[in-house]
Design an enzyme around this catalytic site. Sequence first.
Site, PDB file in Angstrom:
ATOM      1  N   SER B 157       0.832  -1.198   0.000  1.00 32.20           N
ATOM      2  CA  SER B 157       0.000   0.000   0.000  1.00 32.20           C
ATOM      3  C   SER B 157       0.878   1.264   0.000  1.00 32.20           C
ATOM      4  O   SER B 157       1.759   1.403  -0.844  1.00 32.20           O
ATOM      5  CB  SER B 157      -0.934  -0.063   1.209  1.00 32.20           C
ATOM      6  OG  SER B 157      -1.935   0.899   1.125  1.00 32.20           O
ATOM      7  N   ARG B 227     -11.660   5.761  10.755  1.00 31.28           N
ATOM      8  CA  ARG B 227     -11.172   4.399  10.661  1.00 31.28           C
ATOM      9  C   ARG B 227     -12.238   3.462  10.100  1.00 31.28           C
ATOM     10  O   ARG B 227     -11.942   2.559   9.321  1.00 31.28           O
ATOM     11  CB  ARG B 227     -10.737   3.915  12.048  1.00 31.28           C
ATOM     12  CG  ARG B 227     -10.175   2.522  12.066  1.00 31.28           C
ATOM     13  CD  ARG B 227      -8.964   2.400  11.163  1.00 31.28           C
ATOM     14  NE  ARG B 227      -8.276   1.135  11.351  1.00 31.28           N
ATOM     15  CZ  ARG B 227      -7.144   0.816  10.744  1.00 31.28           C
ATOM     16  NH1 ARG B 227      -6.582   1.660   9.905  1.00 31.28           N
ATOM     17  NH2 ARG B 227      -6.571  -0.345  10.965  1.00 31.28           N
ATOM     18  N   ASP B 323      -9.064  -6.523  -4.184  1.00 30.95           N
ATOM     19  CA  ASP B 323      -8.649  -5.218  -3.652  1.00 30.95           C
ATOM     20  C   ASP B 323      -9.242  -4.121  -4.540  1.00 30.95           C
ATOM     21  O   ASP B 323      -8.908  -4.030  -5.717  1.00 30.95           O
ATOM     22  CB  ASP B 323      -7.111  -5.150  -3.654  1.00 30.95           C
ATOM     23  CG  ASP B 323      -6.572  -3.872  -3.024  1.00 30.95           C
ATOM     24  OD1 ASP B 323      -7.368  -2.956  -2.722  1.00 30.95           O
ATOM     25  OD2 ASP B 323      -5.336  -3.788  -2.848  1.00 30.95           O
ATOM     26  N   HIS B 356      -8.090  -5.231   0.130  1.00 29.42           N
ATOM     27  CA  HIS B 356      -6.794  -4.581   0.308  1.00 29.42           C
ATOM     28  C   HIS B 356      -6.011  -5.212   1.466  1.00 29.42           C
ATOM     29  O   HIS B 356      -4.794  -5.309   1.414  1.00 29.42           O
ATOM     30  CB  HIS B 356      -7.027  -3.090   0.566  1.00 29.42           C
ATOM     31  CG  HIS B 356      -5.777  -2.266   0.573  1.00 29.42           C
ATOM     32  ND1 HIS B 356      -4.928  -2.196  -0.511  1.00 29.42           N
ATOM     33  CD2 HIS B 356      -5.234  -1.466   1.524  1.00 29.42           C
ATOM     34  CE1 HIS B 356      -3.917  -1.397  -0.216  1.00 29.42           C
ATOM     35  NE2 HIS B 356      -4.063  -0.936   1.013  1.00 29.42           N
ATOM     36  N   ASP B 357      -6.720  -5.646   2.494  1.00 25.21           N
ATOM     37  CA  ASP B 357      -6.084  -6.270   3.657  1.00 25.21           C
ATOM     38  C   ASP B 357      -5.305  -7.535   3.296  1.00 25.21           C
ATOM     39  O   ASP B 357      -4.485  -7.996   4.103  1.00 25.21           O
ATOM     40  CB  ASP B 357      -7.140  -6.643   4.701  1.00 25.21           C
ATOM     41  CG  ASP B 357      -7.306  -5.562   5.762  1.00 25.21           C
ATOM     42  OD1 ASP B 357      -6.490  -4.612   5.765  1.00 25.21           O
ATOM     43  OD2 ASP B 357      -8.243  -5.665   6.568  1.00 25.21           O
TER      44      ASP B 357
END
Lengths: 197, 394
Positions: B157, B227, B323, B356-357
Amino acid sequence: MLRPDLEIIQQWIAPGSRVLDLGCGDGELLAHLSSEKQVEGYGLEINHDNITACVEKGVSVIEQDIDNGLASIRDNSFDTVVMTQALQTMHRPDQIVDEMLRIGRESIVTFPNFAHWRARFYLAFRGRMPVSKFLPYTWYNTPNIHFCTFDDFERLCVERNIRILERTVVDHTLRDRWWIRLWPNMLGEIAIYRITR
Amino acid sequence: MPTEIPADSVGLVTPQTLHFDTPLALTCGRVLESYDLVIETYGELNADASNAVLICHALSGHAHAAGYHSMEDRKPGWWDSAIGPGKPIDTNRFFVVALNNLGGCHGSTGPRSINPDTGKPYGPDFPIVTVKDWVNSQVRLADRLGVRQWAAIIGGSLGGMQAMQWAIDYPDRVRHCVVIASAPKLSAQNIAFNEVARQAISKDPQFHEGHYYEHEVVPKTGLALARMVGHITYLSDDGMREKFGRELRAGKLSFDFNNPQFEVESYLQYQGERFSTSFDANTYLLMTKALDYFDPAADYDHDLVRALSHATCRFLVIAFTTDWRFSPARSREIVDALVAARKPVSYAEIDSAHGHDAFLIPSPRYMETFAAYMNRVAAEAPADAQGEVQHAAS
């Protein structure tokens, strides 16, 4: 020892040139060209194990399905674009050949000959789609969806103004035999063409 | 809590704080006169300092990338899955350096640090730092550690962006660049999500224009909201369906607004709450700006090929199918530019439901590809190290 067809192909590639190998497998050809001829190469591949094998060899490999096109690659960015034993698996082999000659100055393609005597014999007498040790699939599960003969391919080249620079026809062990040259479209099993525009 | 340290862990580790006195000129025009960087290192630097690997962290990361600080730790470092003996970034072979970037809130100089000019915390006056600034500070770190050339710089990232910037700005100081789940610059959609996060923080009544330390409060609500929004962009639709579906906490709808009813609501609230008590809001704002501003091609007439043509290292680029924050198409922009710039690059698109994680989750094919590449990095001797060996022999 390089696979016999790759040995023929590597002789057609100039030292220090830029090569793109479409469906590069485990990277054998590119690894050889890089160490023996200082070739700058990239391979495109979709098989995961092959991609890992390329990475292990230090071959630059890009995960990309050739059937989705090569639009991301710029015109004339390679000296030679190679495609071994994959033309007959493409959705549109004609468009791929056009694309190969757009992004590369020259192309080398290899494919099996559907007019080989054994295939003709199989179809003529058994009346069924040929299955062999070399092409072991049945009609419904084969990845080879666009079989052609050497004569068909050469006809396509004429129609598209593609020049054939060299042609070698080999048997199923991928070796060049003198007797194949007597009647290539009947006796040859795999052809290796070097083409340009 | 680990009852015993796993065999493939780097074990108990201790962060170090390095102080730098040489002023650092920043992209924004301001100068940091002096600063601290917190780092952790794993493995041993070899005699010719050729086995060093730099780990660059993403938005909320820090220097604690692997191992445990104590036997009481609930979890190991944030990238423990990839760093350790026998893991892709193998600490038996590499000297691994992880840091907390400038502007961070985990020990390195940032908004919570004391501004020497005022004697008070910087707060919102901490200069906006960019990926380029981070790379410049990391160059000083390399000098301090005696690392002339990194064997590899690796990041996911925002971390991948730092790795790319290194390759462009300091080509002779990096041999391999591993860019995972990253992008050559943010899209309008990416920036939009960041702006929602910033608005959530700055509109929190406890934010006090960033001077909340002086009021001894924390803009918890805003930071938690930021968040939560961010977290949604790290997951995938499929992944969320798989994990939460439409499961109800109490088994039935309660027809009110008071409590989270769906599991996904409760999960997001928990994540937001936890983050808002452990992270600094000013740092969050800075990190999102660093993301928004990252655009290495901008220095080269917006031509990424020209920017990357400066690189001399080899590249591995990895993306994950689900992602959508930095989709595979964004990684392909990097790969295509590298091919056009005639740079060696390998690219793998890993099947994963984790969005994305996924870059933090050790799926088999991801780890296999990563390890295969790192094996090559470890096996090859750097050009000048070979030179030294020849000198020694002659």
